[in-house]
Design an enzyme around this catalytic site. Structure first.
Site, mmCIF file in Angstrom:
data_model
loop_
_atom_site.group_PDB
_atom_site.id
_atom_site.type_symbol
_atom_site.label_atom_id
_atom_site.label_comp_id
_atom_site.label_asym_id
_atom_site.label_seq_id
_atom_site.Cartn_x
_atom_site.Cartn_y
_atom_site.Cartn_z
ATOM 1 N N ASP A 107 41.920 39.686 45.747
ATOM 2 C CA ASP A 107 42.356 38.292 45.881
ATOM 3 C C ASP A 107 42.930 38.011 47.266
ATOM 4 O O ASP A 107 43.076 36.871 47.663
ATOM 5 C CB ASP A 107 43.417 37.962 44.818
ATOM 6 C CG ASP A 107 42.792 37.884 43.439
ATOM 7 O OD1 ASP A 107 41.660 37.377 43.336
ATOM 8 O OD2 ASP A 107 43.421 38.361 42.476
ATOM 9 N N LYS B 73 41.772 31.180 32.235
ATOM 10 C CA LYS B 73 40.776 31.433 33.296
ATOM 11 C C LYS B 73 39.424 30.820 32.924
ATOM 12 O O LYS B 73 38.713 30.278 33.768
ATOM 13 C CB LYS B 73 40.580 32.942 33.519
ATOM 14 C CG LYS B 73 41.657 33.547 34.403
ATOM 15 C CD LYS B 73 41.462 35.044 34.594
ATOM 16 C CE LYS B 73 42.750 35.636 35.166
ATOM 17 N NZ LYS B 73 42.804 37.084 35.143
ATOM 18 N N ASN C 162 40.927 48.318 45.339
ATOM 19 C CA ASN C 162 41.562 48.475 44.022
ATOM 20 C C ASN C 162 40.895 49.617 43.260
ATOM 21 O O ASN C 162 39.982 50.257 43.773
ATOM 22 C CB ASN C 162 41.499 47.156 43.248
ATOM 23 C CG ASN C 162 40.068 46.670 43.096
ATOM 24 O OD1 ASN C 162 39.247 47.333 42.481
ATOM 25 N ND2 ASN C 162 39.754 45.530 43.695
ATOM 26 N N PRO D 84 37.972 34.218 49.174
ATOM 27 C CA PRO D 84 37.318 33.223 48.313
ATOM 28 C C PRO D 84 37.178 33.749 46.887
ATOM 29 O O PRO D 84 37.062 34.957 46.680
ATOM 30 C CB PRO D 84 35.944 33.048 48.963
ATOM 31 C CG PRO D 84 35.724 34.272 49.776
ATOM 32 C CD PRO D 84 37.074 34.778 50.184
HETATM 33 N N1 CTP Z 1 36.749 36.766 40.553
HETATM 34 C C1 CTP Z 1 35.931 36.423 41.619
HETATM 35 N N2 CTP Z 1 36.468 36.290 42.874
HETATM 36 C C2 CTP Z 1 37.793 36.491 43.098
HETATM 37 C C3 CTP Z 1 38.625 36.870 42.004
HETATM 38 C C4 CTP Z 1 38.075 36.991 40.757
HETATM 39 O O1 CTP Z 1 34.720 36.240 41.421
HETATM 40 N N3 CTP Z 1 38.270 36.373 44.319
HETATM 41 C C5 CTP Z 1 36.155 36.857 39.204
HETATM 42 C C6 CTP Z 1 36.144 38.248 38.607
HETATM 43 O O2 CTP Z 1 34.918 38.902 38.880
HETATM 44 C C7 CTP Z 1 36.306 37.967 37.125
HETATM 45 C C8 CTP Z 1 37.136 36.712 37.083
HETATM 46 O O3 CTP Z 1 36.971 36.095 38.356
HETATM 47 O O4 CTP Z 1 35.090 37.677 36.490
HETATM 48 C C9 CTP Z 1 38.605 36.916 36.803
HETATM 49 O O5 CTP Z 1 39.124 37.901 37.659
HETATM 50 P P1 CTP Z 1 40.619 38.430 37.509
HETATM 51 O O6 CTP Z 1 40.878 39.439 38.582
HETATM 52 O O7 CTP Z 1 40.886 38.799 36.086
HETATM 53 O O8 CTP Z 1 41.479 37.127 37.750
HETATM 54 P P2 CTP Z 1 41.813 36.264 38.990
HETATM 55 O O9 CTP Z 1 40.961 35.031 38.921
HETATM 56 O O10 CTP Z 1 41.747 37.049 40.256
HETATM 57 O O11 CTP Z 1 43.313 35.851 38.642
HETATM 58 P P3 CTP Z 1 44.651 36.750 38.613
HETATM 59 O O12 CTP Z 1 44.467 37.836 39.651
HETATM 60 O O13 CTP Z 1 45.688 35.769 38.980
HETATM 61 O O14 CTP Z 1 44.782 37.284 37.213
#
Ligand code: CTP
Length: 400
Positions: free
Chosen positions: A277, A336, A209, A303
């Site tokens: 993700d 979240k 990303n 994870p």
């Molecule tokens: N995070 C993580 N591990 C993942 C995804 C996210 O540790 N696999 C952590 C990020 O470092 C951040 C928080 O979770 O502190 C939120 O990440 P974000 O990308 O905003 O959200 P997601 O939980 O991935 O949800 P979505 O993509 O559905 O918005």
């Protein structure tokens, strides 16, 4: 912060000037003190022009400066919040290690009670000499910090340890020394995740990303400067900050494993990484060839590092997350916060590519007690400092 940069006689003296400039640009008041030998490599005028401050020592042009006629070495020694000698020769370290003082820099080094930092630069055989190493050990014994010279091509044409460390690392080390420490963070062990993760499809292709990791790295610097013992788990290619033990990772799984190994010994986690993700279901051993028909990629979930650590938290451990949102920022981030059982979350508006790259950014802090006042817009280094102040104050108030 008031920083006195001592510059001694070596070819790396011009990089001492670069250090003075770097620290000035970072917002500090910098004054230079040049030795006689240093003044053969670089002029007081250069240093005064770069810092906007008078230059002391071997500098006839600027010697008229006297704030309340006083004893110059004592006055300068009192003025400085930190004294950094870069480049430091074997001579100046030998003098200070043995209590000798016969010019302005060596006298003020004995007179100061501020933290002292040395960034040596010399020929590799000189650096390795037992006399120099004994002096360095003695200086460390006084509580001084030494930013070790780097390996590389030396001015004398030899290859080895003796090159002045990177200017940015010396500047980081100076800032670390002079704090100010935050009472709620000083001495605390903090784990920070930063950067993008990369999920490989084959030996040459990867899913990733647009995160560079810059914000997480600035957070590591800012928490370190506030006195925390920071560990960094870092994806991407940016260099790790000085003085922060860093584990480099590529995939989300590697990030999780590195964090799990460190987590039991931490007081808190700052999850700034942009973790992928999804990953490809399989990673091919060989480079994948073009196919004929429509090409599909089967993705599976990676994870969630933050949720996994949260689920395994100790009673006094805290977790601070980030939320990258392009719509309904506060409600999404609040969801979240609750879903991942966090103590706080910082919302990053990523609409139209915002939040990536170098431009100023805004973060909205949310805790279990609700939304707080926005931080920024500020460049990432200052924004990181604002986050550290806000979070330190919040922890202090909660008594965690
Ligand atoms: N995070 C993580 N591990 C993942 C995804 C996210 O540790 N696999 C952590 C990020 O470092 C951040 C928080 O979770 O502190 C939120 O990440 P974000 O990308 O905003 O959200 P997601 O939980 O991935 O949800 P979505 O993509 O559905 O918005």
């Amino acid at each position: 912060m008031k920083i006195l940069v001592g510059i001694t006689g070596g070819i790396a003296a011009y990089r001492g000037a670069e250090l003075a400039r770097t620290l000035t640009k970072r917002g500090h008041v910098v004054r230079c003190c040049l030795t006689e030998a240093g003044s053969r490599f670089i002029t007081p005028l250069t240093l005064a022009s770069l810092t906007g401050q008078p230059c002391f020592g071997a500098n006839p042009e600027y010697h008229e400066w006297r704030p309340n006629p006083i004893i110059e070495h004592v006055d300068l020694a009192r003025w400085a919040d930190v004294v950094a000698v870069a480049p430091a020769t074997a001579d100046i370290m030998g003098k200070t290690a043995n209590g000798l003082a016969n010019d302005l820099l060596s006298t003020l080094l004995l007179a100061t009670t501020a933290p002292v930092l040395w960034a040596p630069a010399m020929n590799k055989a000189m650096w390795a000499h037992p006399a120099v190493q004994a002096n360095v050990a003695r200086l460390k014994g006084f509580g001084h910090t030494v930013v070790e010279p780097a390996e590389g091509m030396l001015a004398c044409g030899e290859e080895g340890a003796g090159r002045l460390a990177e200017v940015a690392d010396i500047a980081d080390a100076v800032e670390t020394l002079a704090g100010p420490a935050h009472p709620a963070l000083a001495g605390r062990a903090i784990l920070i995740t930063a950067g993008p993760t990369q999920e490989d499809l084959d030996p040459v292709r990867t899913l990733t990303n647009r995160s560079s990791g810059a914000m997480g790295i600035e957070l590591a610097r800012a928490f370190r400067n506030a006195g925390a013992r920071v560990s960094l788990v870092l994806g991407g290619d940016l260099p790790a900050p000085w003085g922060v033990p860093t584990v480099r990772v590529r995939s989300a799984q590697q990030m999780l494993e590195a964090c799990q190994a460190l987590w039991p010994d931490q007081d808190g986690l700052v999850a700034a990484a942009a973790v992928a993700d999804q990953r490809p279901q399989t990673c091919a051993q060989e480079k994948v060839k073009k196919g004929l028909g429509p090409e599909t990629l089967v993705l599976v979930r990676t994870p969630d590092v933050l949720s996994t650590l949260s689920a395994n938290r100790g009673r006094d451990q805290w977790l601070l997350g980030f939320a990258a949102e392009s719509e309904a920022h506060v409600p999404n981030a609040t969801a979240k916060l609750h879903m991942k059982h966090l103590d706080g979350i910082l919302v990053n508006d990523i609409r139209g590519g915002k939040g990536f790259g170098l431009q100023a950014n805004v973060l909205i802090p949310i805790t279990t007690s609700g939304q707080a006042e926005s931080l920024g817009p500020l460049p990432k280094d200052q924004l990181a400092q604002a986050v550290v102040r806000w979070w330190g104050d919040w922890l202090g108030g909660k008594g965690k």
